[in-house]
Design a protein around this motif. Structure first.
Motif, mmCIF file in Angstrom:
data_model
loop_
_atom_site.group_PDB
_atom_site.id
_atom_site.type_symbol
_atom_site.label_atom_id
_atom_site.label_comp_id
_atom_site.label_asym_id
_atom_site.label_seq_id
_atom_site.Cartn_x
_atom_site.Cartn_y
_atom_site.Cartn_z
ATOM 1 N N LEU A 117 95.287 58.854 69.465
ATOM 2 C CA LEU A 117 94.904 57.973 70.566
ATOM 3 C C LEU A 117 93.397 57.989 70.754
ATOM 4 N N SER A 118 92.786 56.827 70.782
ATOM 5 C CA SER A 118 91.378 56.695 71.141
ATOM 6 C C SER A 118 91.297 56.051 72.518
ATOM 7 N N TRP A 119 90.450 56.611 73.383
ATOM 8 C CA TRP A 119 90.326 56.105 74.745
ATOM 9 C C TRP A 119 88.926 56.400 75.254
ATOM 10 N N ILE A 168 83.749 53.660 71.954
ATOM 11 C CA ILE A 168 83.734 53.035 70.641
ATOM 12 C C ILE A 168 82.653 51.960 70.505
ATOM 13 N N SER A 169 81.902 51.690 71.571
ATOM 14 C CA SER A 169 80.747 50.815 71.400
ATOM 15 C C SER A 169 79.625 51.524 70.658
ATOM 16 N N PRO A 212 78.587 53.194 67.287
ATOM 17 C CA PRO A 212 79.074 53.244 65.903
ATOM 18 C C PRO A 212 79.247 54.659 65.369
ATOM 19 N N ASP A 213 78.416 55.598 65.821
ATOM 20 C CA ASP A 213 78.577 56.980 65.368
ATOM 21 C C ASP A 213 79.898 57.566 65.860
ATOM 22 N N HIS A 214 80.283 57.221 67.098
ATOM 23 C CA HIS A 214 81.575 57.695 67.604
ATOM 24 C C HIS A 214 82.719 57.084 66.800
ATOM 25 N N CYS A 215 82.588 55.819 66.432
ATOM 26 C CA CYS A 215 83.639 55.168 65.631
ATOM 27 C C CYS A 215 83.867 55.932 64.332
#
Length: 285
Positions: free
Chosen positions: A71-73, A101-102, A104-107
């Motif tokens: 789950l991503s939140w 997720i805005s 890009p490094d976190h994505c």
């Protein structure tokens, strides 16, 4: 057949991203109704926006169909914990990852964490979204325009790009588009524009990945009773939400889940490049 509430709903408002637990009535995500049949047994799914709304309904359905779920939140800690608990009660593993997720490094880190824990990704559901309503284009700030694209479209690109190398033949990417992809609400100009981009991205990527055996499809919901609604509509608009559609009500999140299961299951091996409308009878162009 389940009977769901119709407008008028109680007038209400939340700050985005909102919580399903504070909505009246509380949405139905399939907590009591979804019965699995092993259609996704042994698969691994990453779902963005998996804490509430459509993402929560998909997480519940996937777990009960036999998939482990990541789950991503953003920051909805209580909603995410509740969803993760339901996944685990279905006998499946759950990885729960908060973050924006805005970025890009976190994505990219999100995908790395999923692969580190599960070894692969079989199903990617790009579902998280952001929207706000504006009466005039002059009222949409540069920052709001960029935020809408960063969450709704840029993150789809970054996460998909990072995930594809970890997906094998038979994998499935499912993007959440919208009826606004084809029939844009003028007050949702930024949101609708991103949803049109998602639909186009889906069709192009399906062709690009065809030789690799990875399918790419989209689901295009009509009005759905999720925290985005009290978070972005006025209390008066919330009260009447969905009444102008043929079924005279918005969908409950669980009513979207079957489309996501169908698009993910191995039996749908020839289905790619499609957009599945779930609009309560209102036609898309």
């Amino acid at each position: 057949m389940e009977t769901y509430p119709k407008p008028p709903f109680p007038k209400q408002h939340q700050s985005l991203p909102g919580s399903f637990q504070d909505m009246d009535p509380v949405p139905d995500h399939g907590e009591s109704s979804w019965v699995g049949h092993g259609r996704l047994k042994g698969m691994v799914a990453l779902i963005t926006g998996g804490d509430s709304g459509i993402g929560r309904a998909v997480a519940i359905a996937y777990a009960r169909e036999g998939a482990d779920v990541a789950l991503s939140w953003l920051n909805e800690t209580k909603d995410a914990a509740d969803t993760a608990d339901l996944v685990r009660k279905a006998g499946r593993k759950c990885l729960s990852i908060g973050g924006d997720i805005s970025d890009p490094d976190h994505c990219r880190k999100l995908v790395e964490d999923v692969v580190s824990n599960f070894g692969r990704i079989d199903i990617l559901v790009n579902n998280a979204g952001h929207q706000k309503l504006f009466d005039r284009i002059e009222d949409i700030s540069d920052e709001e325009w960029r935020k809408t694209f960063a969450v709704n479209m840029d993150a789809v690109f970054y996460i998909t790009k990072a995930a594809v190398p970890h997906m094998a033949r038979g994998g499935s990417i499912i993007n959440t588009a919208s009826i606004n992809s084809d029939v844009p609400n003028p007050k949702l100009l930024a949101y609708a524009t991103t949803k049109g981009a998602i639909q186009n991205f889906t069709a192009g990527l399906a062709q690009l990945l065809a030789d690799s055996g990875i399918r790419v499809n989209a689901v295009a919901p009509g009005p759905v009773w999720t925290p985005l609604i009290p978070g972005s509509f006025s209390p008066d608009e919330v009260a009447e939400f969905g009444k102008n559609y043929p079924l005279k009500r918005p969908a409950q999140p669980v009513e979207l889940a079957s489309a996501y299961v169908m698009l993910a299951e191995p039996m749908s091996s020839y289905l790619t490049g499609a957009t599945i409308p779930v609009t309560g009878g209102k036609p898309m162009l």
